[in-house]
Design an enzyme around this catalytic site. Structure first.
Site, short mmCIF file in Angstrom:
data_model
loop_
_atom_site.label_atom_id
_atom_site.label_comp_id
_atom_site.label_asym_id
_atom_site.label_seq_id
_atom_site.Cartn_x
_atom_site.Cartn_y
_atom_site.Cartn_z
N GLU A 1 26.07 5.31 1.56
CA GLU A 1 25.98 5.17 0.36
C GLU A 1 24.55 4.75 -0.07
OE1 GLU A 1 27.72 3.14 -4.01
OE2 GLU A 1 28.43 2.44 -1.82
N LYS B 1 28.49 9.02 -0.17
CA LYS B 1 28.76 8.54 -1.70
C LYS B 1 27.24 8.38 -2.11
CE LYS B 1 30.66 4.87 -4.47
NZ LYS B 1 31.79 3.60 -4.47
#
Length: 298
Positions: free
Chosen positions: A176, A213
């Site tokens: 992420e 992400k």
């Protein structure tokens, strides 16, 4: 079970719920839920209250695998129980939802336009415990604030360096590298990020896979090459400070991306709601996020 969970994550219809507010963000999460600081005096009491909130969400009828593929947990949540089962086991066994664990320890101060992750000194022990709790994968977050190539390269390299350790432990990492939605050069940052992600993805072995992400891109379709990459299980996006309606609208413009929302999922929930009110608010949120994840603008 791992094989079935991988199939669900690769091809299932739905989104990932993020229930992983950590110690630093827990007071705000509770305040948004209508629980003020006057309701607790110690960290232990605070974490008890946030576990009650997460338990209420997870046990709600609408929180089900029909529309939710996975859920990301905070470490303390993984170590706590719901109805006698560890939370990750409850998600998998009672709800059919794939459990993930947030493993990062927060961010260092900004340098070169980015915030790298703090050292994760107890990573091996955490991964061992996660495996014992039947967790499928992990999540770790960095932040990009400026279109600085060196900084963004550092973020991605750090994410993949730790990601490979997570893969070696038998878990699937969610990488992420969040781009700040308020960044003045968000589009440029996303272009650099895409190139750096592709560089690292192309270095993975055939038996190494990750989820990504990311912030919803300013240019719809920008991340299609990442969606199609053979080493990528799924590309999910965070709400990043957008309202749920705005995040859903932007998500619909991006084929192949699905949601992994936290605040946007729980923004209308309140501790003082009746069970019917709470369940209806959560169902409305889940339905909207699911629709944006599976139904795209032509």
């Amino acid at each position: 079970m791992k094989k079935q969970q991988m199939e669900k994550m690769r091809n299932g219809k739905g989104f990932i719920a993020a229930l992983d507010q950590s110690g630093g963000s827990t007071p705000k999460a509770l305040a948004d839920y209508g629980v003020t600081k006057e309701a607790y005096t110690t960290d232990a009491e605070m974490f008890d209250l946030v576990h009650e909130m997460r338990t209420r969400i997870i046990k709600a009828p609408a929180f089900h695998s029909d529309k939710i593929l996975g859920a990301i947990l905070f470490e303390q949540t993984m170590d706590r129980k719901i109805d006698g089962e560890y939370t990750s086991d409850y998600l998998a066994n009672q709800k059919g939802i794939v459990p993930f664990l947030k493993v990062d320890k927060g961010l260092v101060d900004e340098k070169n336009g980015v915030q790298l992750m703090k050292p994760i000194d107890d990573l091996d022990e955490t991964l061992k415990r996660a495996t014992e709790r039947n967790v499928f994968g992990t999540k770790m977050r960095s932040v990009i604030k400026k279109a600085n190539k060196d900084g963004i390269q550092q973020v991605v390299e750090q994410q993949f360096e730790i990601g490979k350790r997570i893969i070696a432990a038998g878990l699937v990492p969610i990488i992420e590298p969040e781009v700040d939605i308020h960044s003045a050069d968000k589009e440029a940052s996303e272009e650099i990020l895409k190139k750096e992600l592709l560089t690292q993805l192309n270095l993975l072995r055939d038996d190494e896979s990750v989820l990504l992400k990311l912030t919803i891109p300013s240019n719809p379709g920008l991340y299609q090459e990442l969606v199609d990459h053979e080493r990528v299980v799924r590309v999910v996006v965070l709400s990043g400070g957008y309202s749920r309606d705005e995040a859903n609208r932007k998500l619909k413009d991006n084929k192949g991306l699905i949601a992994s929302f936290s605040r946007a999922l729980s923004q209308d929930l309140n501790a003082k709601q009746t069970e019917d009110e709470f369940n209806q608010s959560l169902e409305t949120a889940i339905d909207g996020i699911y629709d944006a994840s599976v139904n795209k603008t032509p």
